[in-house]
Structures are given as structure tokens and as C-alpha cells.
Design a protein around this motif. Structure first.
Motif: not given
Length: 126
Positions: A25-32, A34-50
């Protein structure tokens, strides 16, 4: 050919689900997280791309407008007389006219003009 592909896909999904059930469960929480952070960064770079997608056409339009303005600006041409002839500006009366701009008939009888120059001095002295 679809049967082996479906079998491989089905087997991969089963292995993924089994590994997800056995995950700590602790590894799963860290993975979740990390996934949220990656998605947030992708949204920021998506704004720059737009933004880049909007700026590129705007820059191209500005360049085209500049060229059109440059091409349509009035060009200064030599002044013309009412009859349409180009008026020559005599900057220095001592120099002969440019051969390209002068009347070609002037160069047909150069000997005559030499004789005239010599005799006009003698006529003026009389």
C-alpha cells in the motif's frame, strides 16, 4: 492471427492485475502521487504547447502583414514633366550626360560637336 494476439493481451492483463493486488500500500500511494504530479506537469506543458500553437500563426500573420505593407508603400520615382518626359536634374553642368541616360543621336556626330566647341569660342571673341 488475432487469436495469438488476444491470448497475449489477456495474459498481460492478468499479470498486471495480479501484480497490482500484491503491491504494498505505501508503494501504491507513492505511485499514485507520482502519477498525479506527472499529470499536473503534463497539463502545464500542454498550456505552453497551446500558447505556442497560437503564437506561431499570429507571428506568421504579422510577417505577412509586414511584407504586404512594405510592398504596397509608395516608391519615390523621378519627377515627370506634364508631357510625361522625365526631368533630369543637372547636378554639375561640367560633366557630360551619362551615356545610358542621354539621347543616342547626340553621339552620332561627335566630330561636329568638337568643331562647334572650337568655333564657338572664336565666334564669341569677335
Amino acid at each position: 492471427m488475432n487469436a495469438p494476439d488476444n491470448h497475449l493481451e489477456r495474459r498481460a492483463r492478468e499479470l498486471y492485475r495480479e501484480a497490482a493486488r500484491q503491491l504494498d500500500p505505501t508503494v501504491a500511494a507513492k505511485l499514485r502521487s507520482a502519477r498525479r504530479e506527472a499529470l499536473a506537469k503534463a497539463n502545464d506543458s500542454s498550456l505552453a504547447h497551446r500558447l505556442l500553437q497560437l503564437m506561431l500563426p499570429a507571428g506568421a500573420f504579422a510577417a505577412i502583414a509586414f511584407v504586404a505593407l512594405f510592398m504596397s508603400s509608395p516608391v519615390q520615382r523621378p519627377s515627370t514633366a506634364p508631357n510625361g518626359a522625365v526631368q533630369a536634374v543637372d547636378v554639375d553642368g561640367e560633366l557630360p550626360p551619362d551615356a545610358a541616360a542621354a539621347d543616342p543621336t547626340l553621339y552620332q556626330n561627335l566630330d561636329f560637336y568638337g568643331w562647334l566647341a572650337k568655333n564657338s569660342d572664336s565666334e564669341a571673341s569677335r
